[in-house]
Design a protein around this motif. Structure first.
Motif, mmCIF file in Angstrom:
data_model
loop_
_atom_site.group_PDB
_atom_site.id
_atom_site.type_symbol
_atom_site.label_atom_id
_atom_site.label_comp_id
_atom_site.label_asym_id
_atom_site.label_seq_id
_atom_site.Cartn_x
_atom_site.Cartn_y
_atom_site.Cartn_z
ATOM 1 N N ALA A 106 -34.124 -35.166 31.966
ATOM 2 C CA ALA A 106 -33.862 -35.099 33.407
ATOM 3 C C ALA A 106 -34.511 -33.856 34.002
ATOM 4 O O ALA A 106 -35.132 -33.916 35.075
ATOM 5 C CB ALA A 106 -32.358 -35.102 33.671
ATOM 6 N N ALA B 154 -34.117 -45.403 26.417
ATOM 7 C CA ALA B 154 -32.794 -45.198 25.825
ATOM 8 C C ALA B 154 -32.793 -44.034 24.834
ATOM 9 O O ALA B 154 -31.900 -43.180 24.868
ATOM 10 C CB ALA B 154 -32.338 -46.478 25.132
ATOM 11 N N GLY C 65 -32.922 -40.723 26.629
ATOM 12 C CA GLY C 65 -31.951 -40.459 27.687
ATOM 13 C C GLY C 65 -32.539 -40.614 29.075
ATOM 14 O O GLY C 65 -31.855 -40.362 30.078
ATOM 15 N N ARG D 198 -38.119 -50.016 27.217
ATOM 16 C CA ARG D 198 -36.660 -49.896 27.328
ATOM 17 C C ARG D 198 -36.085 -49.026 26.209
ATOM 18 O O ARG D 198 -35.189 -48.207 26.447
ATOM 19 C CB ARG D 198 -36.022 -51.297 27.284
ATOM 20 N N LEU E 142 -32.128 -51.534 33.232
ATOM 21 C CA LEU E 142 -31.520 -50.406 33.915
ATOM 22 C C LEU E 142 -30.640 -50.842 35.086
ATOM 23 O O LEU E 142 -29.886 -50.043 35.629
ATOM 24 C CB LEU E 142 -32.596 -49.433 34.409
ATOM 25 N N ASP F 222 -33.230 -43.309 30.592
ATOM 26 C CA ASP F 222 -32.618 -44.400 31.345
ATOM 27 C C ASP F 222 -31.499 -43.869 32.233
ATOM 28 O O ASP F 222 -31.471 -44.117 33.445
ATOM 29 C CB ASP F 222 -32.126 -45.513 30.421
ATOM 30 N N ARG F 223 -30.600 -43.082 31.667
ATOM 31 C CA ARG F 223 -29.511 -42.511 32.461
ATOM 32 C C ARG F 223 -30.038 -41.510 33.484
ATOM 33 O O ARG F 223 -29.564 -41.456 34.623
ATOM 34 C CB ARG F 223 -28.485 -41.848 31.542
ATOM 35 N N ALA F 224 -31.020 -40.718 33.075
ATOM 36 C CA ALA F 224 -31.584 -39.721 33.982
ATOM 37 C C ALA F 224 -32.254 -40.377 35.183
ATOM 38 O O ALA F 224 -32.065 -39.942 36.330
ATOM 39 C CB ALA F 224 -32.586 -38.842 33.232
ATOM 40 N N VAL G 69 -31.744 -43.380 36.509
ATOM 41 C CA VAL G 69 -30.757 -44.006 37.389
ATOM 42 C C VAL G 69 -30.078 -42.949 38.259
ATOM 43 O O VAL G 69 -29.954 -43.106 39.479
ATOM 44 C CB VAL G 69 -29.719 -44.794 36.566
ATOM 45 N N ASP G 70 -29.674 -41.860 37.642
ATOM 46 C CA ASP G 70 -29.000 -40.797 38.394
ATOM 47 C C ASP G 70 -29.923 -40.166 39.422
ATOM 48 O O ASP G 70 -29.554 -40.004 40.600
ATOM 49 C CB ASP G 70 -28.489 -39.733 37.422
ATOM 50 N N ARG H 263 -30.771 -42.516 42.374
ATOM 51 C CA ARG H 263 -29.654 -42.660 43.302
ATOM 52 C C ARG H 263 -29.456 -41.411 44.147
ATOM 53 O O ARG H 263 -28.895 -41.479 45.235
ATOM 54 C CB ARG H 263 -28.391 -43.031 42.522
ATOM 55 N N ALA I 167 -29.574 -35.844 27.213
ATOM 56 C CA ALA I 167 -30.260 -36.461 28.358
ATOM 57 C C ALA I 167 -30.667 -35.437 29.395
ATOM 58 O O ALA I 167 -31.625 -35.649 30.145
ATOM 59 C CB ALA I 167 -29.358 -37.519 28.986
#
Length: 217
Positions: free
Chosen positions: A80, A104, A107, A100, A162, A109-111, A113-114, A117, A76
């Motif tokens: 990112a 996934a 990676g 979606r 997400l 999706d995780r990138a 969100v992080d 934030r 991921a």
């Protein structure tokens, strides 16, 4: 967290989008994620990407496509690193289930969100690009075919969102010029009957999130 979530394309308030940028908007680079249309034939997908880039260029931005397929099944951190250099990430509409899965598999999706934030950039887009931020995608299947994921990638659809929003987004409501307005009206009615939290948007409208403030224009 800064987001501009439109019902259709840049909507009626692109000035609100540009105002979210923490640097001069003119000439700013924008990552274009168009994987929601990966189930289309290649020539149609290419035209769809060109249309998005033209719209963003008209706003004074410099769009660059970031095709999530090039990051499939990689760590991921790679996607990112590709996204964090952009002040704006623009996510095109299309099929929410296809988008979606692309998020996934890459990676992203995780990138996303992080990075959101951490307020690293503005997340913007429309239709599927907004829908995928909900807690889950259940209820959208009358409009977006989950089997398109198999067409695009040979995978099964996943149904989690997400969860950057605490409600679903239903675009194209009361928008006679859009071919999906009737079926999405049915989706919204089913959400209401089931008590599912959701926000409806007419074409032209957008949800603008700027830190703790959220407003529909």
């Amino acid at each position: 967290m800064r987001m501009y979530l439109s019902s259709f394309r840049t909507g009626d308030h692109p000035d609100r989008l540009l105002a979210l940028l923490h640097r001069p908007a003119h000439g700013a680079e924008a990552a274009v994620i168009a994987n929601a249309v990966d189930a289309l034939p290649d020539n149609e997908r290419r035209v769809a990407v060109e249309r998005e880039c033209a719209a963003l260029t008209a706003l004074g931005l410099r769009p660059v496509e970031v095709d999530l397929r090039t990051f499939f099944d990689q760590p991921a951190g790679r996607v990112a690193a590709a996204l964090v250099r952009f002040p704006l990430v623009w996510v095109r509409g299309g099929n929410a289930f296809v988008l979606r899965q692309a998020l996934a598999r890459s990676g992203a999706d995780r990138a996303l969100v992080d990075l959101l934030r951490r307020d690293a950039f503005v997340y913007a887009g429309y239709s599927a690009g907004a829908c995928v931020l909900a807690p889950d995608l259940h209820g959208l299947e009358p409009c977006d075919d989950p089997e398109a994921v198999r067409t695009a990638y040979g995978d099964r659809a996943r149904w989690d969102g997400l969860a950057l929003l605490d409600h679903a987004v239903v675009p194209h409501i009361d928008s006679p010029g859009h071919p999906e307005t009737e079926i999405l009206g049915t989706v919204a009615a089913r959400y209401r009957a089931a008590g599912v939290p959701h926000q409806t948007l007419r074409d032209g409208q957008a949800i603008v999130v700027d830190g703790p403030a959220t407003r529909v224009y």
